[in-house]
Each structure stands twice: as C-alpha cells, then as structure tokens.
Design an enzyme around this catalytic site. Sequence first.
Site, PDB file in Angstrom:
ATOM      1  N   SER A 265       0.850  -1.181   0.000  1.00  0.00           N
ATOM      2  CA  SER A 265       0.000   0.000   0.000  1.00  0.00           C
ATOM      3  C   SER A 265       0.889   1.236   0.000  1.00  0.00           C
ATOM      4  O   SER A 265       2.116   1.122   0.022  1.00  0.00           O
ATOM      5  CB  SER A 265      -0.899   0.009   1.240  1.00  0.00           C
ATOM      6  OG  SER A 265      -0.105   0.323   2.368  1.00  0.00           O
ATOM      7  N   LYS A 266       0.230   2.390   0.026  1.00  0.00           N
ATOM      8  CA  LYS A 266       0.978   3.654  -0.008  1.00  0.00           C
ATOM      9  C   LYS A 266       1.995   3.759   1.126  1.00  0.00           C
ATOM     10  O   LYS A 266       3.003   4.425   1.005  1.00  0.00           O
ATOM     11  CB  LYS A 266       0.004   4.836   0.088  1.00  0.00           C
ATOM     12  CG  LYS A 266      -0.731   5.087  -1.206  1.00  0.00           C
ATOM     13  CD  LYS A 266      -1.237   6.521  -1.263  1.00  0.00           C
ATOM     14  CE  LYS A 266      -2.252   6.721  -2.362  1.00  0.00           C
ATOM     15  NZ  LYS A 266      -3.636   6.512  -1.921  1.00  0.00           N
ATOM     16  N   ARG A 267       1.667   3.086   2.222  1.00  0.00           N
ATOM     17  CA  ARG A 267       2.599   3.089   3.353  1.00  0.00           C
ATOM     18  C   ARG A 267       3.996   2.637   2.944  1.00  0.00           C
ATOM     19  O   ARG A 267       4.991   2.981   3.544  1.00  0.00           O
ATOM     20  CB  ARG A 267       2.109   2.114   4.433  1.00  0.00           C
ATOM     21  CG  ARG A 267       1.286   2.725   5.499  1.00  0.00           C
ATOM     22  CD  ARG A 267       0.820   1.664   6.476  1.00  0.00           C
ATOM     23  NE  ARG A 267       0.117   0.565   5.815  1.00  0.00           N
ATOM     24  CZ  ARG A 267       0.513  -0.695   5.832  1.00  0.00           C
ATOM     25  NH1 ARG A 267       1.587  -1.055   6.477  1.00  0.00           N
ATOM     26  NH2 ARG A 267      -0.183  -1.631   5.211  1.00  0.00           N
TER      27      ARG A 267
END
Length: 504
Positions: A265-267
């Site tokens: 994910s963007k994390r």
Amino acid sequence: MSYSDHPRSQAADARGEGVRVRFAPSPTGFLHVGGARTALFNWLFARNQRGTFILRIEDTDLERNRPELVEGILDGLRWLGLDWDEGPFYQSQRLPGYAAAAEKLLSKGAAYLCHCPPEKYAGGDSADEAGTAKSEIKRIVRCSCRDAKPSTADQNPAVRFRVPLGTTTRFDDAVFGPREIHNDEMEDFVLLRSARSASGGTALPTYQLGAVVDDIDMRITHVIRGADHISNTPKQILLYRALDAVPPVFAHVPLILGPDRTRLSKRHGATSVSSYRDEGFLPEAFRNFLALLGWSSGDDTEMFRTSDLIQRFSLSGVSRTNAVFDRAKLEWFNQQYLQKLPLEELLPAIQAELEKAGLWRPEWGASQREWFARTVDLLRPRTRLLSDFSHWARAFFTDDFDYDLAAREKFWKDERLPDLLTRLTDELAALPDWTHDACDRALRQLAEKAGVKAALLINATRVALVGQPVAPPLFDTMLVLGKERVVGRLRRALPAISARSAAG
Ligand code: GLU
C-alpha cells in the site's frame, strides 16, 4: 481437467476464437503495482495463447468512481506496453444490459426485490484473501423480502440474487486448486442498487452483476485477477449458471506484499505505476520485475526479455504464495536492462529522457548519432535509472552543469593543482591528435615531471570536466567530450580550483 478442456475454452475454440481475457480496473485510484501485475499476467497469457486482451473500465460505483483517473490508467498501461485488442469498454455506458440481466433473473425467480435499506444486508461486494475452507457452516441471516414479505414499502427496491440454499458451489481455480463453499454461507448479494441512488434514474449494477454480464457478453474464457477476489467467485459462478452461461476458467494470482509482509500500500512508498515511469524505469525492466511477482518459469532465470515472457508464461507457473515487492530488486532489473539492452533499443529511451530534461539536440539523432550512441554506451554501466542520464551525466550533454560540492571539496584542495592543471590544459591544447592514448600520455608525463601521483590530476580533472566524483574512465570521457570542450572546461574551472586550493 486441463484448461483447454474447460467447456468455456472449448466453446470459444468451437467459434474459432481462442482465449479471451480482460483487465477490468475500477477508476477509484491510480494504476498501482498490483493492478499492473494483473494486467500484465492477462496480457502475457493472451499473447502466449494468441488470444484477445480486452480492457474494461468498471465505473459504476458512483460514490468511489473518479472519472479523471481513467486517462492515467490508460497511460500507465500504454507506458507498460500492454496494448489491448478491444475496448476500453465503460460499464457506465452499458447500463441497459445489466438491467436486462437483472430482469431476466427476476422473471425466473433467481433474484428478488429487496426493500430493506442498503446497509441492512450489505456485503455483496466482499473481497478477502484466498483463505482455507471452513469446516462449520455459518448460515447467513436473510431478509424477509426473499419470501416476498417486504420489510418496508420502499418504492425503489434493490435486486438481490436468490442464492440456492442447501447445496455447495465448487470451482477449480487454475492457481489455488479446487474450492468449495456452502451456499448457505453466501449472502443474497445485491445485483442492482436501488434506482434512487443513481443519478440518471437507471439502476446501477453492483460489481458482481456488472462483471458477470460483461464477462459473458465479451465471451471471456479466463478470468485472471487478484486473489482478493476469490471470495467473489462462487457468487459469480452462481450468476453465470442463473444466466444460462458456462463460467470461465478462474485464475487468482497471489497478493503483493510490502517488505514488512503486509499488503502493499501507499505506506510502502510509491505504488502508482506512473511514479516509476517518472523516476526513470524502463518499461521492459518493469515488466520483467512485475512478471516475477507471483510467476516463475520453473528455473532460476530472472532476466526475461518480454518476448521470452510471452513465450514462457503459463498459468501453471503462477504461485499461490504471496509475492513480496522489493524495490532494490526492481532497481537491479532496471540496471541490468540499461547495461544489457542492445544499444539501438536503448537510445530512444535516453533521447526521450534528454528531451524531457530539455537537453536534447536534434543533431544527435542525425549527423552525430554515432557520437550519441558512443556516449550512451560509455555512460550506461554506471547508470541505474534513465534520469541518471539527465542528472548525474548531465555534463556529457550540456556545458551548463554544476560541480558536485563534495567532489570539489575533496579533489580540488591540493595547492599544487592550479599550476598543474594550467600546464595540463596547455599540454592538451597542443596535442596534434586527440586520442585516448595521447591524453593519457600527456597527463601521466606531467604527473611524473611534477612528482605527483597521476590520480591527483585525474580526479581533479574529472570534476572539472563533468562535475562528478564518479564518471566513466577519464580518457574515454575526454574523447567523447572532444578537445575543444575539454580545454574550455578546464580553463573555466581554473579560478574555482584556485579559490578552493587557496582555502586549503
Ligand atoms: N473492478 C474490479 C477491480 O478493480 C475487477 C475485478 C475482476 O477482475 O473481476 O478489482
């Protein structure tokens, strides 16, 4: 059963059509790594099978839909070279077909009108990981609308699928193998949302109905998609049957995880494909990297030109184990491609990079093409990204470059340098022939005469010529820059070198 024996493949074969696959993104976000990998697997399978790759935009979720993202998704696919044979088809433009299918299901009793508020029996679009079969049946609570006892007198009922109870639904996933779920565990998922939620008044289909109606209509033979959709498959199989169609082969591809083993994910940093394009990755290197996220050829080979991928790709090579996204590995692939691609194939990408940076000169594509090719070839062993050509190697393409601060500090501080480099400049200017060996000799003889190490002059000269502490071998660099530039740049650097060495 082998997949070519599958009834749907056979039906397609009988029509002389062969494999038909689709990539069906929802424009609720950018084209991310996971979507790109799904698209790539579909495309590779289609090309391997000489089949058809269809692009379908699933844009019927009005709340989450962002039409402005569609162009970016198409751009990402184009950059990746995943050309589609049919489409893009937009589900938002195909609403009557879904309404007709819902009507058909209602008329044969396979669906019913549900008057409950949408949230009450929600869950029709559920998606989860490919889990293991459960032993106990968790019976779903169903609403009384199923038995024609409306809970409220809603004027805009939704259409729900009437899941046939007391039996199981089985399918044989091409990757995850046989799967089975008891229908009593399946909710009566929504097919058409209440017309009231739709802007134009036509009821909007849910993902389940839209996907199945289109997959039937588009004569899809193989559904290849992320494992997060495996829980949708039994519902969709029931829908196919209720619509008198043979389900396609389903192949769910493993999830992509970040280095910390949670879903990518963007994390984990950049996940949108266009950010990798902007950073300077080569599409072919990116394809090679993506292909190995969940597929393997069966041996240890890692470098696959796209033509090899097409030749070797098969669903049996897709693994059930989640793949881990490793940025360092992606960079390694890019570096390999920058270094190993036939030069002629690489040049257009470098040209595009220089154009983007405003450094390109048309003569490099014409009368000075040989020079351009030689320069790129000299630089590429030390590059990692296309952008290295316009940043790190900028001085090879323009006189307008800066001296790296640390390099200046380190290599221009010897107080003998102003004098030595002045003499070197004169020696070089006087050379009758501008060759590697002549430059080499001039520098070494001067070093010897002055009693200094050649490296002192080499390092200082390198910074003066290209501004960087690390660059291709100096005399090769001198050769591609040419005498006039080398002499000019040394003279230009002298005041700064004097200032630096005086500072000590
Ligand atoms: N629109 C769905 C998605 O983006 C497609 C799922 C499917 O391939 O059936 O996840």
